[in-house]
Design a protein around this motif. Structure first.
Motif, PDB file in Angstrom:
ATOM      1  N   ASN A 106     -15.443  -5.841 -10.229  1.00  0.00           N
ATOM      2  CA  ASN A 106     -15.152  -4.225  -9.891  1.00  0.00           C
ATOM      3  C   ASN A 106     -16.089  -3.499  -8.976  1.00  0.00           C
ATOM      4  O   ASN A 106     -17.145  -3.698  -9.324  1.00  0.00           O
ATOM      5  N   TYR A 115      -5.980  -5.054  -7.603  1.00  0.00           N
ATOM      6  CA  TYR A 115      -5.495  -3.778  -7.232  1.00  0.00           C
ATOM      7  C   TYR A 115      -6.592  -2.874  -6.754  1.00  0.00           C
ATOM      8  O   TYR A 115      -7.991  -3.189  -7.067  1.00  0.00           O
ATOM      9  N   TYR A 116      -6.416  -1.638  -6.114  1.00  0.00           N
ATOM     10  CA  TYR A 116      -7.494  -0.646  -5.843  1.00  0.00           C
ATOM     11  C   TYR A 116      -6.519   0.361  -5.724  1.00  0.00           C
ATOM     12  O   TYR A 116      -5.452   0.800  -5.734  1.00  0.00           O
ATOM     13  N   TYR A 125      -2.134  -3.391  -3.979  1.00  0.00           N
ATOM     14  CA  TYR A 125      -2.279  -4.449  -4.427  1.00  0.00           C
ATOM     15  C   TYR A 125      -2.139  -5.506  -3.606  1.00  0.00           C
ATOM     16  O   TYR A 125      -1.565  -5.622  -2.460  1.00  0.00           O
ATOM     17  N   LYS A 126      -3.397  -6.516  -3.673  1.00  0.00           N
ATOM     18  CA  LYS A 126      -3.572  -7.612  -2.551  1.00  0.00           C
ATOM     19  C   LYS A 126      -3.654  -9.006  -3.291  1.00  0.00           C
ATOM     20  O   LYS A 126      -3.941  -9.154  -4.573  1.00  0.00           O
ATOM     21  N   PHE A 138     -13.135  -5.522  -1.195  1.00  0.00           N
ATOM     22  CA  PHE A 138     -12.071  -6.268  -1.920  1.00  0.00           C
ATOM     23  C   PHE A 138     -12.716  -7.490  -2.603  1.00  0.00           C
ATOM     24  O   PHE A 138     -12.741  -8.408  -1.515  1.00  0.00           O
ATOM     25  N   HIS A 155       0.735  -1.137   0.042  1.00  0.00           N
ATOM     26  CA  HIS A 155       0.020   0.122   0.016  1.00  0.00           C
ATOM     27  C   HIS A 155       0.927   1.374  -0.058  1.00  0.00           C
ATOM     28  O   HIS A 155       1.874   1.319   0.667  1.00  0.00           O
ATOM     29  N   ARG A 201     -13.024   5.447  -4.409  1.00  0.00           N
ATOM     30  CA  ARG A 201     -12.091   4.489  -4.375  1.00  0.00           C
ATOM     31  C   ARG A 201     -12.602   3.296  -5.396  1.00  0.00           C
ATOM     32  O   ARG A 201     -13.686   3.206  -5.426  1.00  0.00           O
ATOM     33  N   TRP A 202     -11.666   2.732  -6.150  1.00  0.00           N
ATOM     34  CA  TRP A 202     -11.799   1.513  -6.844  1.00  0.00           C
ATOM     35  C   TRP A 202     -11.171   0.512  -6.786  1.00  0.00           C
ATOM     36  O   TRP A 202     -10.034   0.531  -6.504  1.00  0.00           O
ATOM     37  N   THR A 203     -11.802  -0.713  -6.877  1.00  0.00           N
ATOM     38  CA  THR A 203     -11.134  -2.002  -6.610  1.00  0.00           C
ATOM     39  C   THR A 203     -11.532  -2.794  -7.948  1.00  0.00           C
ATOM     40  O   THR A 203     -12.637  -2.818  -8.324  1.00  0.00           O
ATOM     41  N   SER A 204     -10.401  -3.744  -8.128  1.00  0.00           N
ATOM     42  CA  SER A 204     -10.529  -4.492  -9.337  1.00  0.00           C
ATOM     43  C   SER A 204      -9.943  -5.712  -8.972  1.00  0.00           C
ATOM     44  O   SER A 204      -8.587  -5.991  -8.714  1.00  0.00           O
ATOM     45  N   SER A 205     -10.733  -7.001  -8.896  1.00  0.00           N
ATOM     46  CA  SER A 205      -9.931  -8.189  -8.243  1.00  0.00           C
ATOM     47  C   SER A 205     -10.584  -9.391  -9.128  1.00  0.00           C
ATOM     48  O   SER A 205     -11.837  -9.176  -9.876  1.00  0.00           O
TER      49      SER A 205
END
Length: 565
Positions: free
Chosen positions: A555, A523-524, A496-497, A513, A475, A540-544
């Motif tokens: 997303n 990532y976010y 990134y996770k 997430f 982070h 906030r934007w998250t994509s997994s």
């Protein structure tokens, strides 16, 4: 408080008296001498200029003589005597005017409130969020919602007719393709803290929420304008034997330094904990640590222990589920602008893994290890059917019902590193990393425990179990300050996770997430800005997507306004 006119006039009178005293302190020549000099001028004996010089000299000599007689030093100022009765009268009048003003403005009236009011503090926050959830069209439409097996279970997995032919029941499925747009959501929390004494304090907090979920206090607007629920979010007692140590009992916030790949920021812990934070003398180092024992679940099945139900089922021996944790670490102040932190923790989750039951007839309402099912799940962990069911005899018809349990044990090693410092034109930069290893993870031990009856979504095309016991994240955040609080503060962040299926229990981590759980990577990124003090807007934007098994890409976009008080 503005001065009142009457008090100004009194102050001015005193100042004038002091001023007159200063003037009166300048001695004058003897009246007889002055009259003699004036008479000599009138008789023409002295010229006016000579008379003025003589008069000035006489005044100077008289002044010097007065100083010698009084014992005063050059530069001293004489102050006239003010009688005590006058001073008392002025003091009383000023006091009455001040008290009248204080009472009328309601800022200093004595004994207005009881003592306990001064020891109570109230805080809280309100968040309004606009959220979109997008699912890829390439996602698998046949991903089982295994959490519902336990929420509404035992769940029917098959039925058998009188000729012995099994018919598999349709399992509950996750939504994987239908987007959820334009959701309007909120969170509200209200807490009260009481300082009972110098060492004891207590707190209670209420929070919103659409369910008993331990990892989210967010609820949805709508529902036909129906009222919303409040839940008891915290209730704790705290004792501080020293300024650097504290003991807490009850339901309280997370005492450990951790990230949301393990514990959601909304998660609270039921139990007891001890924490300390102590700078080392004459050193840039400060030590921190925590210990905790937390009750996850007092497990039980219907009926009394050891009593068989009307169908002959026995609930067996149940076991209490615990989380035990210990952490040690500290901070190193490298310079006035830089700080490095490092923490290592060990967590052991006791009795949360599933247990395969003793042989259990299909018609029994209770089987011996039903207690070992998780109280709450999200998704991602490897699971298996808990009941070793005996199907209907030939010529009988019936249904098979199951609970699911965790296939892996969880003993976690958790490493956290963080650095912060000033860069560029004084901007605050923070970088952190987290690595978690499930030391108890073993595919072979899982298979031995569950008898190869795995029921998961993370299998390959050959039905081979794919899992792992590692999780990590990085982070970074850059902003005007390290936190966004005061008006004009801003921050941008990204991370990134990577969370393998059995790295952590899927019940307790971030619910945004991948919409919660494990078996996810991605990532976010986002940005935050304080429009006023304690009023912060954030995007906030998250994509997994999945790591193993059936395709599942999600997303999530969140636009929110947070206010704290």
């Amino acid at each position: 408080m503005k001065p009142q006119p009457h008090r100004l006039s009194k102050a001015l009178a005193v100042a004038l008296m002091c001023s007159s005293a200063a003037v009166a302190a300048q001695p004058a020549a003897d009246n007889a001498t002055a009259n003699l000099i004036r008479l000599l001028v009138e008789q023409g004996v002295l010229q006016p200029e000579q008379a003025a010089a003589l008069l000035k000299q006489a005044q100077s000599e008289a002044a010097a003589a007065a100083v010698r007689a009084s014992g005063a030093q050059p530069g001293d100022v004489r102050v006239p005597y003010i009688p005590q009765t006058v001073r008392d009268q002025i003091r009383e009048e000023v006091k009455q005017e001040v008290m009248a003003t204080a009472k009328s403005e309601n800022w200093a009236a004595p004994n207005t409130f009881p003592d306990w009011v001064s020891r109570i503090t109230v805080d809280g926050d309100v968040r309004v969020r606009f959220e979109n959830r997008g699912f890829s069209s390439g996602n698998s439409p046949e991903i089982t919602d295994l959490a519902r097996f336990n929420e509404r279970g035992p769940y029917e997995v098959a039925s058998i007719n009188s000729v012995g032919s099994p018919l598999l029941a349709s399992p509950p499925l996750l939504n994987t393709r239908q987007n959820r747009n334009n959701q309007l959501r909120f969170r509200a929390r209200l807490g009260v803290k009481a300082q009972l004494s110098g060492q004891w304090s207590a707190g209670v907090r209420l929070a919103s929420g659409s369910s008993k979920s331990p990892v989210s206090t967010t609820d949805n607007f709508g529902g036909g304008f129906s009222k919303k629920d409040f839940w008891l979010d915290q209730a704790w007692l705290n004792y501080k034997p020293a300024s650097w140590a504290s003991l807490t009992a009850g339901r309280a916030s997370n005492p450990f330094v951790s990230t949301d790949i393990l514990y959601s920021s909304d998660l609270n812990f039921d139990g007891v904990s001890a924490a300390f934070s102590k700078p080392l003398p004459d050193s840039p180092f400060a030590l921190r640590g925590a210990l905790g024992a937390f009750l996850i679940e007092n497990t039980h099945n219907p009926g009394e222990p050891g009593v068989r139900d009307i169908h002959g089922g026995s609930e067996g021996e149940s076991k209490t589920k615990w989380l035990l944790g210990a952490q040690i670490g500290g901070d190193w102040k490298i310079s006035a602008e830089q700080q490095l932190g490092a923490h290592v923790a060990y967590y052991t989750f006791r009795n949360i893994e599933g247990q395969l039951s003793e042989p259990c007839y299909w018609y029994q309402s209770v089987c011996s290890t039903d207690w070992s099912r998780p109280a709450f799940m999200q998704k991602g962990n490897t699971l298996f059917y808990l009941r070793d069911l005996i199907p209907p005899a030939p010529g009988e018809a019936g249904s098979l019902h199951q609970y699911v349990g965790l296939a892996s044990k969880f003993n976690l090693l958790d490493l956290n590193l963080n650095w912060k410092g000033r860069v560029g034109n004084g901007l605050g930069l923070m970088v952190s990393g987290n690595y978690i290893r499930n030391l108890a993870y073993s595919t072979s031990r899982m298979e031995d425990r569950i008898g190869h009856s795995v029921v998961v979504n993370n299998v390959d095309e050959d039905d081979y179990l794919r899992s792992g016991g590692n999780a990590w994240m990085i982070h970074a955040a850059l902003g005007k300050n390290y936190s966004v609080v005061d008006r004009g503060d801003w921050q941008v962040f990204a991370g990134y996770k990577y969370i393998q299926p059995d790295a952590v229990p899927d019940a307790y981590n971030d619910s945004t997430f991948h919409l919660g759980g494990t078996n996810a990577k991605g990532y976010y990124l986002g940005a935050a800005y304080a429009v006023e003090k304690n009023v912060v807007g954030q995007l906030r934007w998250t994509s997994s997507r999945e790591i193993y098994g059936s395709p599942l890409s999600i997303n999530v976009m969140q636009l929110e306004l947070n206010a704290r008080f």
